[in-house]
Design a protein around this motif. Structure first.
Motif, short mmCIF file in Angstrom:
data_model
loop_
_atom_site.label_atom_id
_atom_site.label_comp_id
_atom_site.label_asym_id
_atom_site.label_seq_id
_atom_site.Cartn_x
_atom_site.Cartn_y
_atom_site.Cartn_z
N LYS A 105 6.74 -0.15 5.18
CA LYS A 105 7.09 -0.16 6.59
C LYS A 105 6.00 -0.89 7.39
N LYS A 107 4.29 -0.54 10.17
CA LYS A 107 3.12 0.07 10.78
C LYS A 107 2.01 0.36 9.79
N LYS A 108 2.34 0.57 8.52
CA LYS A 108 1.28 0.86 7.56
C LYS A 108 1.21 -0.16 6.42
N TYR A 109 1.88 -1.29 6.66
CA TYR A 109 1.96 -2.31 5.62
C TYR A 109 0.58 -2.80 5.18
N LYS A 111 -2.34 -1.54 5.32
CA LYS A 111 -3.10 -0.54 4.57
C LYS A 111 -2.56 -0.43 3.15
N ASP A 112 -1.25 -0.44 3.02
CA ASP A 112 -0.62 -0.29 1.69
C ASP A 112 -0.95 -1.46 0.77
N ASN A 114 -3.75 -3.26 0.87
CA ASN A 114 -5.21 -3.46 0.79
C ASN A 114 -5.65 -4.71 1.54
N GLU A 139 -0.57 -7.66 13.69
CA GLU A 139 -1.50 -6.73 13.07
C GLU A 139 -2.65 -7.46 12.38
#
Length: 387
Positions: A105, A107-109, A111-112, A114, A139
């Motif tokens: 998703k 919003k957290k892409y 982070k997922d 790295n 982002e």
């Protein structure tokens, strides 16, 4: 410095250092960066946008080559996949899952996947860029890294449009570019690069390379330009000039002032460095079998491989391993005498009796030999013009 060879004295002065040892240390840092600096390129886009073919193109591979990223329509990037450059394992290209997919998703892409791993992001689409692409770009911008929009499969567009009356390639390209940019207005009209992963000589492949090169830190540029496929005569000349600029650093690393104490020249230069440097040139200039085969097929001239027949090219082809490792390079050409036998007029370098002069001479002659071979091949292929 009065007892040192004038060439060494000049090299010390050019380095800005006061002693040979300090000059060598500075040169070693620069040379090590040149040969092994890491570069991590992230490629993201929705399934079917041509990510895998683009990843393969950056690695100088065709989709059906061994080690190529899978491009089957049944393949779907659901996890991050890393692909090393075949000849430069310090350059890694990451095929990321498309943003907005069920497991990634927006919003957290970052982070997922790295985010901090990558030097920059390629956001790729084969159609119009979407809201998810814009969200991702915003982002990335917040986190102070660069992103580049690449519109892929331009060859498919051209093939379709050619069937229409009054086809005008430049007009079609302008329409596609404007359509892409229209969807990206809120980002401030970023540049969009139109590319074909199957023909790097056309469209914006070279322009993309130039932009990346301009915006990367200097030591990262070394890795990019070495690894980037030879997509034009101008790109080849950039590569040649880059290697020529590095010759002083490479020679300085091996600088010594002792005269060779016995007949022969094996102690007169750093053989492993020379071999590694020239082998890297060989691959960067597109003189390896895979690159020549691809070029031959593209221009329908099977004899191109026969033009890569200089003694140095032949020696590297027969001895070099597919993966460049220092230990392997040390074993490829056993003695300096053998290297010298491949190059003309060696007396002046040999007479100097110092590592710096011999190494510098071999590198200059070797780079020129490989560069001239690459130029001859491109000319025969009908791709010699520098625009």
């Amino acid at each position: 410095m009065e007892n040192q060879d004038p060439a060494v004295v000049d090299a010390i002065k050019e380095s800005g250092e006061s002693t040979l040892e300090k000059a060598k240390a500075k040169a070693k840092t620069k040379f090590d960066q040149f040969m092994s600096v890491s570069l991590n390129i992230a490629v993201t886009g929705k399934t079917g946008s041509g990510k895998s073919s683009f990843v393969n193109a950056l690695r100088g591979l065709q989709d059906d080559d061994d080690g190529a990223a899978p491009t089957s329509p049944l393949e779907c990037t659901m996890v991050t996949a890393m692909y090393e450059h075949p000849e430069m394992p310090n350059v890694k290209i990451w095929d990321l899952p498309g943003i907005g997919s069920p497991n990634f998703k927006a919003k957290k892409y970052l982070k997922d996947v790295n985010f901090n791993t990558y030097d920059f992001f390629i956001i790729l689409n084969s159609e119009r860029f979407t809201e998810n692409d814009i969200i991702l770009a915003k982002e990335i911008r917040k986190l102070k890294k660069n992103f580049y929009f690449v519109r892929s499969k331009i060859d498919n567009d051209m093939s379709s449009e050619k069937k229409k009356k009054g086809f005008d390639q430049q007009k079609v390209l302008s329409i596609i570019r404007e359509d892409c940019q229209k969807n990206l207005k809120e980002l401030g009209d970023p540049e969009v690069f139109l590319i074909s992963s199957f023909d790097s000589e056309k469209y914006d492949f070279e322009s993309l390379q130039n932009t990346l090169e301009d915006e990367l830190p200097e030591h990262k540029k070394y890795a990019l330009l070495q690894a980037w496929p030879v997509c034009s005569a101008a790109t080849l000349e950039k590569k040649i000039n880059m290697f020529k600029r590095m010759i002083l650093a490479a020679s300085s690393v091996s600088a010594a002032v002792a005269v060779v104490p016995f007949p022969g020249l094996s102690a007169a230069c750093d053989t492993g460095m020379v071999v590694l440097f020239l082998t890297r040139c060989y691959y960067a200039f597109g003189l390896d079998d895979r690159s020549l085969t691809r070029l031959s097929e593209k221009v329908n001239k099977p004899h191109l491989k026969d033009l890569a027949k200089s003694k140095l090219v032949t020696a590297i082809r027969e001895k070099a391993l597919a993966r460049l490792q220092v230990s392997a390079a040390l074993a490829t050409i056993a003695t300096v005498e053998y290297l010298l036998s491949l190059l003309p007029v060696v007396g002046s370098a040999a007479a100097a009796g110092i590592s710096f002069a011999t190494t510098q001479y071999l590198l200059i002659e070797g780079v020129n030999d490989l560069a001239n071979t690459a130029r001859v091949i491109r000319k025969e292929a009908g791709l010699a013009s520098v625009h």
